[in-house]
Design an enzyme around this catalytic site. Sequence first.
Site, mmCIF file in Angstrom:
data_model
loop_
_atom_site.group_PDB
_atom_site.id
_atom_site.type_symbol
_atom_site.label_atom_id
_atom_site.label_comp_id
_atom_site.label_asym_id
_atom_site.label_seq_id
_atom_site.Cartn_x
_atom_site.Cartn_y
_atom_site.Cartn_z
ATOM 1 N N LYS A 88 7.784 -53.223 -14.140
ATOM 2 C CA LYS A 88 8.645 -54.431 -13.574
ATOM 3 C C LYS A 88 9.830 -54.324 -13.047
ATOM 4 C CE LYS A 88 9.351 -59.187 -15.022
ATOM 5 N NZ LYS A 88 10.446 -59.281 -14.461
ATOM 6 N N ARG A 121 11.885 -60.970 -5.420
ATOM 7 C CA ARG A 121 10.503 -61.011 -5.040
ATOM 8 C C ARG A 121 10.622 -61.080 -3.501
ATOM 9 N NH1 ARG A 121 6.003 -63.397 -8.762
ATOM 10 N NH2 ARG A 121 4.205 -62.692 -7.361
ATOM 11 N N GLU A 124 12.965 -53.399 -15.627
ATOM 12 C CA GLU A 124 13.074 -54.061 -16.736
ATOM 13 C C GLU A 124 11.854 -54.006 -17.735
ATOM 14 O OE1 GLU A 124 14.405 -58.456 -16.099
ATOM 15 O OE2 GLU A 124 12.689 -58.154 -14.598
#
Length: 652
Positions: free
Chosen positions: A300, A305, A457
């Site tokens: 992640k 995005r 993350e």
Amino acid sequence: NPAKSKYHPIKDACWSKGQAVPYLALAKTLEVIEGTSARLKMVEILSNYFRSVIALTPEDLLASIYLCLNKLAPAYHSLELGIAETYLMKAVGQCTGRTLAQMRSAAQRSGDLGLVAEQARATQRTMFAAPPLLARRVLAALRDVAAMSGQASVNKKIGKIQSLYVACRHSEARYLIRSLEGKLRVGLAEQSVLQALALACASTPPQAAGGQLDVASTMSPEAFKALVDEHALTIKTTYCECPNYELIVPVLLRDGVAALPEHCKLTPGIPLKPMLAHPSRGVHEVFTRFENEEFTCEYKYDGERAQIHVPGGDAPRFADAAVFSRNQENNTSKYPDVLRRLPALLRDSVTSCVLDCEAVAYDTETKQILPFQVLSTRKRKDAAEEQIKVQVCVFVFDLLYLNGRPLVRRALAERRALLREHFREADGQWKFAEGGDCSDEESVQRLLENAVRSSCEGLMLKALHGPRARYDIARRSHNWLKLKKDYLEGVGDTIDAVVLGAYRGRGKRAGLYGGFLLACRDAEADHYQSLCKIGTGFSDEDLRTLTETLSQHVIDAPRSYYMFDGAHAADVWFSAASVWEVRCADLSLSPAHRAAIGLVDPDRGVSLRFPRFVRVRDDKTPEQATSAEQLAQLYLAQDQVKNSAHRHVDQD
Ligand code: ATP
């Protein structure tokens, strides 16, 4: 039968077939909706208004939808309302002979400038009655106001607003001013508007001879309900793939609901709402959630995005390629460097595509991923390529459209295979998301540790095969789980909270804000409910910038839809605009906070223990902040709560 409502706006604001829809018809509809708390009833009232429009003036359906959503255009056109309160007070005050101070105190007393404007307009005499407002003209005027920019435009904006305001009758002034403020406050979510549209189209099919047919009265209630459900599913799915009313409404009117899937498809150039993930709190939980399902684990990445669209016919049209944010905003001018490098990513077999990616700040020398904070220093708009200091590497994790075909209903395993076949990595510029398909807890744990070591993350876990592996547009889906490093055994996720107010700093923080009141959003009631006070996690620099940026949102008094205890009254209040990501040790019940009140405990709200500021979430709107329902779920999922119900009581 839901279509047989007693309320019909035509009685209150008539218009005849072929005439432009009066704005009053919409205002009256909104007024009745505002006085209703049951969602089904709201949907029914709105659908009756839509039916009238479809039957009498179908060309005003689009304007009607935009006005009751308080939208002006698709999100990627970046045309938004939200005029500063002072300008609106000035506009109304000048028209009605009130000073700014009088307007301020009236708005403070009422907590709603819309109502103040309506009352002021009601007591005002005008020599000549202005012609009635029309829905389509109001929308056009709101678009004009939103498009005016720069300091010199202020007076022009005020003038335009005044010309609308003096023509307002009854509740028109209330909704006009609220629209301009950026919030209608009638409790209509977009899903309800889509549902109302489905109900309207089922009762009065638009394509059937002027839409005069009352289908409901010719069918059994069961058959009619099934028709409404089918229409709702079609309209909602279409809107997910093609979130553009300007394309949907004409098809709906000309060919009916059933024609939507064929005509309004996922198309490069029109951003779709992304699929989102559910939090999970541990490797073990992941296996429970996926049961016997095969899943993959991807890193992640901690960036922004980026939905990359490359349109094309026989060949890709790189000049028309675009990058869209998580909220469908157009970020193309932020990433000229990324777009220039597109040819390196696409193999010759690609003629058009839509890719789901994360743009991450990247040190090209050391080949290291850099923290999100570095990315956030990059210029947001109109970046000149030669001046870009922060380099990014784009991690591609999904392929949603390829060579003229949407892939969202294909399984992830298939999409991923196509991604690897038709695209290639380029050093420091394009990479496929790293990870692996894991089948035991130990390998997930190892991968998680590797991800964290690579400055990620945590992990995203995604179903690989079958119906669960489709791309769930616009959904926070259980088919994607996120596993973050920090909260494995705690809350499972950070919280995105809305900033409602601030407390003045003392000592070292004098002259700045020293603490803040945060809230979650109760989508059902359209309220912001106090969640916690926060004063930790900020660097001095953070406090300086936050004090400065928040000053743009200062309002005179808390809004009537802010729910908080008097003991937490802030020194300075803000309009609900900023969203912050915060961490906490755990969630507790608090008699002094209102978040998710009634969902977990009848009298106590959920609060955050030891909240710490993580970062500003510029990519989220207050509507996308953590909801009361999500908080309740996070609270109940905590081990200590599961083990002993309601043990933690925070006295705050
Ligand atoms: P968060 O605070 O976790 O970023 P969010 O609400 O923005 O929350 P989530 O659904 O919770 O979104 O997490 C998904 C986000 O993680 C995506 O929006 C995307 O930006 C980012 N991301 C990074 N790596 C991946 C990946 N491999 N697959 C999917 N999303 C990823």
